[in-house]
Scaffold this motif. Structure first.
Motif, PDB file in Angstrom:
ATOM      1  N   ILE A  68      14.350  53.026  29.395  1.00 57.63           N
ATOM      2  CA  ILE A  68      14.537  52.033  28.333  1.00 57.63           C
ATOM      3  C   ILE A  68      15.550  50.987  28.776  1.00 57.63           C
ATOM      4  CG2 ILE A  68      15.499  51.688  26.024  1.00 57.63           C
ATOM      5  CD1 ILE A  68      14.174  54.334  25.230  1.00 57.63           C
ATOM      6  N   LEU A  69      16.651  51.457  29.349  1.00 60.46           N
ATOM      7  CA  LEU A  69      17.671  50.524  29.840  1.00 60.46           C
ATOM      8  C   LEU A  69      17.110  49.656  30.958  1.00 60.46           C
ATOM      9  CD1 LEU A  69      20.865  52.775  29.910  1.00 60.46           C
ATOM     10  CD2 LEU A  69      20.496  50.759  28.496  1.00 60.46           C
ATOM     11  N   HIS A  70      16.374  50.291  31.856  1.00 60.57           N
ATOM     12  CA  HIS A  70      15.847  49.591  33.023  1.00 60.57           C
ATOM     13  C   HIS A  70      14.862  48.495  32.622  1.00 60.57           C
ATOM     14  CE1 HIS A  70      14.074  50.049  37.355  1.00 60.57           C
ATOM     15  NE2 HIS A  70      14.365  48.816  37.037  1.00 60.57           N
ATOM     16  N   PHE A  71      13.863  48.882  31.812  1.00 59.97           N
ATOM     17  CA  PHE A  71      12.853  47.894  31.432  1.00 59.97           C
ATOM     18  C   PHE A  71      13.392  46.907  30.400  1.00 59.97           C
ATOM     19  CE2 PHE A  71      10.018  51.598  32.611  1.00 59.97           C
ATOM     20  CZ  PHE A  71       9.791  51.104  33.883  1.00 59.97           C
ATOM     21  N   GLY A  72      14.441  47.329  29.723  1.00 61.82           N
ATOM     22  CA  GLY A  72      15.015  46.435  28.728  1.00 61.82           C
ATOM     23  C   GLY A  72      15.976  45.418  29.328  1.00 61.82           C
ATOM     24  N   ALA A  73      16.343  45.614  30.612  1.00 66.49           N
ATOM     25  CA  ALA A  73      17.369  44.755  31.211  1.00 66.49           C
ATOM     26  C   ALA A  73      17.039  43.259  31.144  1.00 66.49           C
ATOM     27  CB  ALA A  73      17.641  45.194  32.644  1.00 66.49           C
ATOM     28  N   PRO A  74      15.808  42.835  31.504  1.00 65.67           N
ATOM     29  CA  PRO A  74      15.533  41.388  31.423  1.00 65.67           C
ATOM     30  C   PRO A  74      15.657  40.858  29.993  1.00 65.67           C
ATOM     31  CG  PRO A  74      13.837  42.494  32.714  1.00 65.67           C
ATOM     32  CD  PRO A  74      14.677  43.573  32.085  1.00 65.67           C
ATOM     33  N   LEU A  75      15.163  41.649  29.031  1.00 66.76           N
ATOM     34  CA  LEU A  75      15.244  41.194  27.637  1.00 66.76           C
ATOM     35  C   LEU A  75      16.702  41.075  27.198  1.00 66.76           C
ATOM     36  CD1 LEU A  75      13.913  40.415  25.009  1.00 66.76           C
ATOM     37  CD2 LEU A  75      13.785  42.832  24.399  1.00 66.76           C
ATOM     38  N   ILE A  76      17.524  42.018  27.641  1.00 65.33           N
ATOM     39  CA  ILE A  76      18.951  41.943  27.291  1.00 65.33           C
ATOM     40  C   ILE A  76      19.544  40.636  27.802  1.00 65.33           C
ATOM     41  CG2 ILE A  76      21.225  42.937  27.794  1.00 65.33           C
ATOM     42  CD1 ILE A  76      19.936  45.684  27.673  1.00 65.33           C
ATOM     43  N   LEU A  77      19.208  40.298  29.048  1.00 63.94           N
ATOM     44  CA  LEU A  77      19.756  39.068  29.623  1.00 63.94           C
ATOM     45  C   LEU A  77      19.298  37.833  28.846  1.00 63.94           C
ATOM     46  CD1 LEU A  77      19.512  39.622  33.476  1.00 63.94           C
ATOM     47  CD2 LEU A  77      21.551  39.461  32.052  1.00 63.94           C
ATOM     48  N   VAL A  78      17.991  37.743  28.595  1.00 61.95           N
ATOM     49  CA  VAL A  78      17.478  36.564  27.891  1.00 61.95           C
ATOM     50  C   VAL A  78      18.083  36.493  26.488  1.00 61.95           C
ATOM     51  CG1 VAL A  78      15.413  35.476  26.960  1.00 61.95           C
ATOM     52  CG2 VAL A  78      15.341  36.534  29.201  1.00 61.95           C
TER      53      VAL A  78
END
Lengths: 374, 506, 323
Positions: A68-78
């Motif tokens: 979840i953290l890994h795949f969520g990383a780009p969304l967190i940045l945006v």
């Protein structure tokens, strides 16, 4: 998060001192996003018994939570960039296009170079991607802050044109690259953790420090909260507003590098598709109002994780993943209704208004004719 | 006696924390022009909003042409025969003149709008009032004055019983006012009852037959225009609220000796902005309090905003500490040590969702730039010190500023500027809408600041307060600085009132 | 008429004149450059290929004229194709029942969004964004995959050609032009239409003049919903399938067409005929790029983006000077 300290319930005001500790906790800004995330995670335990298990394999951490953290990383940045834009009362619709452009530029540079695996090549590629994002951010910033175009409209331009530009860069193809240093950004591991998690954590941390250790956060909240008053206290709002669009573009570019690195390919058409909408949703879920003003980076991170967990859940339950859109629609409406002062007033005023109309308007018909002697 | 077309009895309207109208009676007869007069907060605009159905009244009754009515909204008001023309023309600038007159009631044929008939009828209406307007041109190709006339044409055609004109002349020049008055007289002679709201006393005396004066939400009185002269009228409007203010200096006026000699901290020569304030001269020395008196809309705020760079002047020069300076933005002014507390605390002063602490440090932080943040300890120290010094309540620096009362919000604004090392403090109506205790505290603070060498520009509609604090009083009327009076101990509120009323020191 | 009035009127027409000039010059350049470009059929094909976009853009024009925006149109088009295909193919409902049902659904959806926007004072873009999520999501609850349509009535609509001398048009193009005509009459000759303009000019004024602001606003979004649904029906005629990924990004094309057609995004000023020109410009860009052959399809997006940029800055300059 550092925003939490300024959001503590005010001990001086009478209601706060009189209320229970439970109420004090629920007033805490991050409380509701955290609860939603926790409920989602626990619900997953019902479908996948080993959901919370994290194990080490070959020196790397594995597990659903890590995913979840890994795949969520780009969304967190945006979403991080979007948070600051929304704090100033704006919106950035162009982030999805920026994601696509940055991935395309980096992959193009690497695929063209003689030595795709060298660190120098990758750093150049990253530099080109971030540099172009800087330019895109400046364009958005100038259109909004200087020319005075509404943010939705100004960033709509790049949203439309950007996809075309990304496809132009990739020539409509999917550019695949083989480069270990590049693979690291989105798909590699470092210190047992996926590098993407560390990178996004680092950027989030940097943003928190930048906004809360300097006066940037305060000034942004002031500009978003009351632009007129901000001008009259001498805040240079124009620069600040332009700056957040640049920051948003840089965050999106970094996310674009992650996405393309993870699959070792750049897809101008689909990379970052709909991410602007997810990011707006993450920000709103995190408790930052679309009207601008107070923002919470911690809340946004939680919001992004909620969205990512929702997607993961939908996958594991076996519902078609595309139907998450339906959930998102209801979440957007629910959150916006809660934030809407008109909605709150209507909820609160319902009883009162009903009473008043009944009492004060026995003759609500206009006009009542009363015969008047001439 | 004739039957009034509109009669209001015992109207009451409360907003959270304020009683805006407290049992007001009001009568309007057909064929008269009736002035509604009062200072800010007197309840004029609330009364108009009740009559036009924007706000429902909490009590009392409205009788229109002999029958009691309940006005639920603008549409109902129009249907009942009350039309309103507002100061900021409430028409659609993008539509043609003819459409603006007829929108919502366009002539139709076979269900479709009959444009030819609409233009023809609009042209007739315009001609009846002796106006030369091309009805097919878009409204925004005309001046505000013409737009106002169009609004009147619409209002009268919609319902010819009662016409409310809310500040119709505030952005018109002399010729335009004359044209407007010609139209008003014509309508009056046709039997329309006209309610005229204005701050321009001359205009009231020129056009009106009777007047109703409101003060603090109450009816002060109804007079024929010949019953009161301008000075009497001004004193009825402003009143003299001496009670409670005696706390300051035990009722004695302070000895106000002006600081002697030296160059002025700030000197304006012929400073002006078109449509806002005519050229004026003003010098403020350090340690000096200059009061600005004048009725609402007289140009007080506009004059002050030029000194802060909030608006750009388009004529005249400004010298700060002897050096000629152009203020391009508030930021420039702040860099020169000028501070400005706006009269609109909520919209132009505070950031409501930030805390007391954050609002207090905002100006200082803005001046330092984002890269040199005030440490949290320093912020807390500033906040706590000024919360204590000004007795801001609740005394919690982390309370959201929007939850504070008006007086405490004002103190937060003052604290914001006091922590910057300002040399000139511009206070626009700092005591409006706040309780009497806080008022006295703020007055005392201003006096002390001046004694410590601060230059202060003090704007207020309350003459007592202005006289109590100022060394000199600038009097504004109709956007013009008409006099500057030395407050030498001889100056009386009556003389200032007379100056406001007559436009010259007598 | 005084000179000032004339000037103000002319200034309002600048974007429209620019668009008309653009259209003519693009067509002339195309005719000189490429063989077979200068033909009536090329023009008619613009209409045939963009009929659904034109219908959607008409609805969008209504919304933008009030100063709002509708991001849900593309998704509603997709949902309409999906529901049509599903009901006709999977459940065997007659098209004559399905089509009105779909139109009703779109209208109702738009009406609800307009109601939420007005009553709860939430920004139109966020409400219609939720609408967009919902409509796309509902597509996938019906089916993840494309459902192709074999119903004879649909295929007949897809294949029918209405001869026009030596040239031809499709029924969809005729329907689209009909929608433009009806939209024009509504905007210029009904009270509803004039209220739309008034609302865009100043909502506050409209309210104080006693105009039915709430009804106008909800109606406008309902019209946009209806147009989207109709656009969806036309798209099913064109594509003969229902699919959740149909019309992705159509909202952007529709907004671009409206803006290029000279309607102010802040509302209150614009023409439906401008929108028609805007759609033709977008179609012509595609045509030129396909005639060119060496230019790839993504240039379409870039050129649209560039045009959008120019027109938005132009609008900004015009409105700034007006104040």
């Amino acid at each position: 998060m550092s925003t939490a300290s300024s959001q503590a319930p005010s001990p001086g005001s009478p209601p706060a001192t009189a209320t229970s500790p439970l109420k004090a906790v629920t007033r805490f800004r991050l409380f509701w996003p955290a609860v939603v995330l926790a409920v989602l995670l626990v619900a997953n335990l019902g479908f996948t018994p080993g959901f919370f298990a994290v194990h080490v394999q070959g020196g790397h951490l594995y597990g659903s939570l890590i995913d979840i953290l890994h795949f969520g990383a780009p969304l967190i940045l945006v979403s991080l960039g979007m948070t600051l834009v929304i704090a100033t009362g704006g919106i950035d619709l162009s982030v999805g296009s920026t994601v696509a452009i940055s991935g395309a530029l980096a992959c193009l540079q690497i695929s063209r170079s003689a030595d795709p695996g060298s660190l120098g090549t990758v750093l150049t590629a990253v530099g080109i991607a971030l540099g172009s994002a800087l330019v895109l951010g400046v364009v958005n910033g100038v259109l909004v802050a200087k020319v005075g175009v509404q943010p939705i409209i100004a960033t709509l331009i790049l949203m439309v044109a950007g996809r075309g530009v990304a496809q132009l860069i990739t020539d409509g193809q999917i550019i695949t690259v083989t480069s270990d240093p590049y693979k690291l950004i989105g798909g590699g591991y470092w210190l047992t953790m996926p590098f993407a998690i560390l990178l996004s954590a680092l950027v989030v941390l940097a943003a928190v420090l930048l906004t809360r250790l300097t006066a940037l956060g305060l000034l942004l909240e002031s500009v978003g909260g009351n632009p007129v008053a901000s001008r009259l206290v001498g805040i240079r709002a124009m620069r600040l507003v332009a700056l957040v669009y640049v920051f948003s573009a840089l965050c999106a570019a970094l996310a674009g590098l992650m996405v393309s690195s993870n699959v070792s390919a750049a897809d101008g058409n689909n990379a970052g598709l709909w991410i602007e909408l997810d990011a707006i949703l993450a920000v709103v879920l995190g408790g930052t109002s679309l009207n601008g003003g107070r923002f919470s980076i911690g809340g946004t991170v939680l919001g992004a994780l909620i969205i990512q967990t929702l997607s993961t859940t939908v996958y594991t339950i076996g519902i078609p993943p595309e139907t998450t859109l339906v959930f998102k629609a209801f979440v957007v409406i629910a959150v916006c209704l809660i934030q809407s002062p008109a909605f709150r007033a209507k909820l609160a005023g319902r009883g009162a208004r009903a009473r008043r109309t009944a009492a004060a308007r026995p003759h609500a018909v206009a006009p009542i004719n009363r015969e008047v002697g001439k | 006696m004739q039957q009034p077309v509109l009669e209001v009895r015992g109207i009451r309207k409360e907003f959270p924390g304020v009683v805006a109208l407290d049992g007001v009676d009001f009568r309007l007869f057909p064929g008269e022009v009736h002035a509604l007069i009062g200072e800010n907060g007197a309840g004029k605009s609330t009364l108009i909003k009740v009559l036009t159905g924007v706000h429902p009244a909490d009590g009392g009754e409205v009788v229109l042409a002999g029958s009691q009515v309940w006005i639920a909204g603008p549409l109902q008001a129009q249907q009942a025969g009350i039309s309103t023309v507002y100061q900021e023309v409430n028409l659609c600038p993008n539509l043609s003149v003819a459409e603006n007159i007829f929108i919502g009631r366009e002539p139709r044929r076979f269900g479709l709008i009959n444009w030819a008939a609409m233009r023809r009828r609009a042209a007739e209406l315009v001609r009846e009032l002796d106006l030369d307007i091309d009805v097919s041109a878009p409204l925004n190709s005309y001046s505000i004055a013409v737009q106002q006339l169009v609004a009147i044409v619409r209002a009268v055609d919609v319902s010819a019983k009662v016409l409310i004109l809310d500040e119709p002349t505030s952005s018109l020049d002399r010729d335009e006012v004359r044209q407007l008055f010609a139209v008003i007289r014509r309508l009056r002679d046709q039997g329309v009852a006209i309610l005229f709201v204005s701050h321009f006393l001359d205009q009231i005396y020129e056009i009106c037959d009777r007047m109703t004066v409101l003060r603090n939400g109450r009816l002060e009185g109804e007079y024929l225009i010949g019953e009161l002269n301008q000075v009497q009228l001004v004193s009825r409007m402003i009143g003299a609220e001496l009670a409670g203010l005696d706390q300051l200096g035990g009722g004695k006026r302070r000895e106000r000796t002006a600081p002697a000699g030296g160059t002025a901290f700030l000197q304006a020569d012929g400073l002006t902005r078109r449509g806002a304030v005519d050229p004026y001269d003003l010098a403020i020395r350090s340690g000096e309090v200059i009061g600005l008196a004048g009725l609402l809309g007289s140009g007080r705020t506009e004059a002050a905003r030029l000194l802060f760079g909030a608006d750009q002047s388009d004529g005249g020069t400004l010298r700060i500490e002897g050096a000629e300076t152009v203020l391009r933005s508030p930021r420039d002014a702040i860099a020169h040590g000028i501070a400005f507390c706006s009269e609109n605390r909520k919209t132009e002063g505070l950031v409501g969702e930030l805390t007391v602490r954050e609002n207090i440090v905002l100006a200082l932080q803005a001046a330092r730039g984002w890269l040199r943040p005030l440490s949290r300890t320093a912020q807390d120290a500033y906040a706590l010190r000024w919360i204590r010094a000004l007795d801001i309540r609740p005394g919690n620096p982390e309370a959201l500023v929007r939850n504070l009362s008006g007086g405490n919000q004002q103190k937060v604004l003052l604290a914001r500027w006091l922590i910057t090392d300002s040399k000139l403090l511009i206070l626009d109506e700092p005591t409006r809408g706040i309780d009497i205790g806080a008022k006295a505290e703020i007055q005392k603070l201003v006096a002390n600041l001046a004694e410590d060498g601060m230059a202060v520009l003090f704007i207020s509609a309350e003459l007592e307060e202005v006289l109590r604090l100022s060394h000199r009083v600038g009097v504004l009327r109709d956007h013009r600085m008409v006099a500057q009076l030395d407050n030498d101990g001889e100056l009386t509120p009556e003389r200032v009132m007379a100056t406001i009323a007559s436009g010259a020191d007598q | 008429m005084n000179a000032n009035a004339l000037l103000t009127r002319l200034r309002g027409q600048i974007p429209l004149l620019v668009t008309a000039a653009l259209l003519v010059s693009m067509f002339s350049i195309g005719s000189v450059q490429y063989d077979g470009f200068f033909s009536g059929q090329v023009v008619l094909n613009l209409l045939i290929d963009n009929a659904f976009l034109l219908v959607v853009a008409v609805g969008m024009t209504f919304v933008v004229l009030t100063g709002g925006i509708d991001l849900s149109v593309g998704a509603v088009v997709a949902l309409s194709t999906m529901v049509s295909a599903w009901l006709v193919e999977r459940h065997g409902w007659p098209p004559l029942l399905v089509i009105p049902l779909v139109l009703l659904m779109g209208t109702a959806g738009g009406w609800v969004m307009g109601w939420v926007i007005h009553v709860f004072e939430i920004q139109p873009f966020i409400v219609t964004l939720a609408g967009m999520f919902l409509a796309r999501g509902l597509c996938y609850t019906i089916s993840i995959d494309s459902i192709s349509i074999t119903d004879p009535q649909y295929t007949a609509m897809a294949q029918t050609r209405i001869p026009l001398g030596s040239l031809f048009v499709s029924p969809s193009a005729v329907i689209a032009l009909l929608v433009v005509a009806v939209g024009f009459v509504v905007l210029h000759y009904t009270r509803l239409g004039r209220n739309v303009y008034a609302l865009g000019g100043s909502e506050q004024s409209a309210l104080l003049m006693g105009l039915p602001v709430q009804r106008t606003k909800t109606t406008v979004y309902a019209i946009s919903g209806f147009c989207s649904a109709l656009g969806g029906v036309l798209l099913t005629f064109y594509m003969l399938s229902g699919y959740g990924l149909h019309a992705v990004g159509l909202e952007l094309d529709a907004i671009a067409a409206v803006v290029i057609g000279g309607t102010l995004l802040t509302g209150g000023s614009g023409y439906l005929l401008g929108t028609l020109l805007g759609v033709l410009v977008l179609g012509l860009i595609q045509t030129v790029i396909s005639f060119q052959g060496t230019l790839s399809s993504w240039w379409t997006r870039i050129v649209i983006g560039a045009l959008l940029f120019v027109f938005i800055v132009l609008q900004r300059l015009i409105t700034a000077r007006r104040r």
